[in-house]
Design a protein around this motif. Sequence first.
Motif, short mmCIF file in Angstrom:
data_model
loop_
_atom_site.label_atom_id
_atom_site.label_comp_id
_atom_site.label_asym_id
_atom_site.label_seq_id
_atom_site.Cartn_x
_atom_site.Cartn_y
_atom_site.Cartn_z
N LYS A 1 17.80 -27.98 -41.30
CA LYS A 1 19.05 -27.74 -42.04
C LYS A 1 19.31 -28.91 -42.98
O LYS A 1 19.21 -30.07 -42.60
CB LYS A 1 20.21 -27.61 -41.05
N SER B 1 18.98 -26.22 -49.83
CA SER B 1 17.80 -25.78 -49.10
C SER B 1 16.79 -25.23 -50.10
O SER B 1 17.14 -24.40 -50.95
CB SER B 1 18.16 -24.71 -48.07
N GLU C 1 15.18 -27.43 -35.49
CA GLU C 1 16.60 -27.53 -35.13
C GLU C 1 16.78 -27.13 -33.67
O GLU C 1 16.00 -26.34 -33.12
CB GLU C 1 17.46 -26.63 -36.02
N THR D 1 21.96 -22.34 -35.83
CA THR D 1 21.26 -22.82 -37.02
C THR D 1 19.86 -22.22 -37.11
O THR D 1 19.43 -21.77 -38.18
CB THR D 1 21.16 -24.35 -37.01
N ILE E 1 18.58 -19.68 -40.20
CA ILE E 1 17.40 -19.92 -41.04
C ILE E 1 16.40 -18.79 -40.88
O ILE E 1 15.78 -18.33 -41.85
CB ILE E 1 16.76 -21.28 -40.68
N SER F 1 16.20 -34.59 -45.94
CA SER F 1 16.76 -34.18 -44.66
C SER F 1 17.41 -35.35 -43.93
O SER F 1 18.17 -35.15 -42.99
CB SER F 1 15.66 -33.56 -43.78
#
Length: 600
Positions: free
Chosen positions: A187, A192, A221, A226, A230, A415
């Motif tokens: 994330k 992204s 993650e 999350t 994704i 990130s």
Amino acid sequence: MFKIRQRSCLLVTLALILTPCIIVLMIMGPELSTEQTLSQRLGECHMRLQYLESMSRTRQEDVTLLSQYIIILQNSTATALATAMPAQFITSNSSALFAAGNGTSSLSSSTNTLLDALSPESRQILRNASQAYAMQSHLSSSSSIHLPTAFNYLPHLLDDPNSLRPALLKSRGRSDVGIILGVPTVKREKQSYLIATLNNLIANMNDEEQNETLIVVFIGETESDTVFRIWKQIESAFEYHLENGLIDVVAPAPSYYPDFNRLHATLNDSLERVKWRSKQNLDFAYLMAYAQTKGTFYVQLEDDILAKRNFLSTMKKFAVTKSALTKPDQPPWLVLDFCQLGFIGKMFKTVELPYLITFFQMFFNDKPVDWLLTYFVESKVCRTDKDHKHCNTEKAKHWFHYHPSLFQHIGTSSSLKGKVQKLKDKQFGSKVPTFYGHNHNPPAVVKTNIAVYKNYQLKRAYKGETYFWGLLPQPGDQVQFIFPTPTYLKHYLFRSGNSEHPSDRFYNTTVEVLPADTLGESSSVWSTYNSTADGYLIIGGFDAIGLAEGFVDPKIGAIKEIRLHIHGDSENWALLSEIHLQETLVGNLDGEKTQAKKTS
């Protein structure tokens, strides 16, 4: 006259000399080409053989582990029987517990039932294991030597029996491919790039390359929401490629990671940076461990890159060539490097990934992953009694760089929170186009209420001179293309985002047209398309990768306007890198009108 004769003699002499050379080259040329092709095929066979040998070793490891487990289980069972039953009921040969014959005891009978449910191969494995234990019990009562495993380097894995079981795994089981592309993602706080990266990778493969490739997306993650979010983004954008097996998606269990707050600080880095790079090491190790049995070569990528056209064929050809050129006195390659930045574009043989995985596990808390790769290679090829120059010379024999680079880093938001990453590979070569211009769009007046950035105007983008780039769009904003003369459109294409700004796409935006003629209530158009309050027909919209493309139904007839209508807030700016409106040819217009009347 003498000079002319001298020149003629010289030409005849050259012809006599060159003619045999040309003939020899014509004869030898195909042979050299054939030899080169044969050498490449031998290289492919060599790589294939190494891969199959690694698969065989993996099966042997499974058998060995099963045998050890059976021995332990057998020993525990025998001990339990010894304490619960008289000695005369216990057979002197413990292998009888696993006999497949006609046993008379209840234990043998129950064991036979269990064995009957197994395959003949499994039954033979159990017999071999029991016989090995019987011999061992006569020779020695000591336990086997236990070699270090991942649990020694990552002891927290023992806290949960499911620590190595994926929390999410979406796969069609594709394996035995030529190249595996590993794409780790997490994330990101701002932008992204994952969907744009995957789309770029797939767009730069042909059908044959897609059939010989596996893309593994690793979601690093621990929060299930999350991971699911994704995953749904990937599923929405690449449903077809997930279904045909081109893409696998995997996410580790939360217990795979240690307590990062208990890591010791190294390299004078902040705790946040130590956490970030330590987690990246573990992410890469997990991704490589998943991929190592899927194919011949593994290439480490990132989720914010661009690739060149036919990059897969280029990498495979380079790898096979380097493998074919390996001679008895020439060491085999360890790394093939297709990008000069960090860990991007590094290719490995899957048979050698276990060494790298173990190295990452051992030193995950100590160094960044790209440093560990360098130390790994140096540990294998450099001598401590030689200087750094000699070490670099030896590394060059095992670590080959391909020029120009096949991948470019495009992300700016790292990130790692607060880190801005602006690195670019200067050897990437020719610049990736930032827009695709079309200067034959039909005449139109263009309008938008999105604030334009600098000189990236909509009218210039419509003419094919640049791309349109506007500030944050708001719900209700529009991009309009108004035709002074009603126009019959056949096809439309609006592409948002580009190589430098992949996330500046149109989100929650529809494509709408305004018919020039009033459509009757009985027209089938009204049942086919939704309409807006101001009389526009909704004929399409932007997908997850920022593309809106489709054909205009002939039944709609000529149109006055086509527009993009934004319905939601966006965290990014809006960029149109391609605008292409294709008119219906005059010769085809009458036929399409007739067909439209028949269908309506």
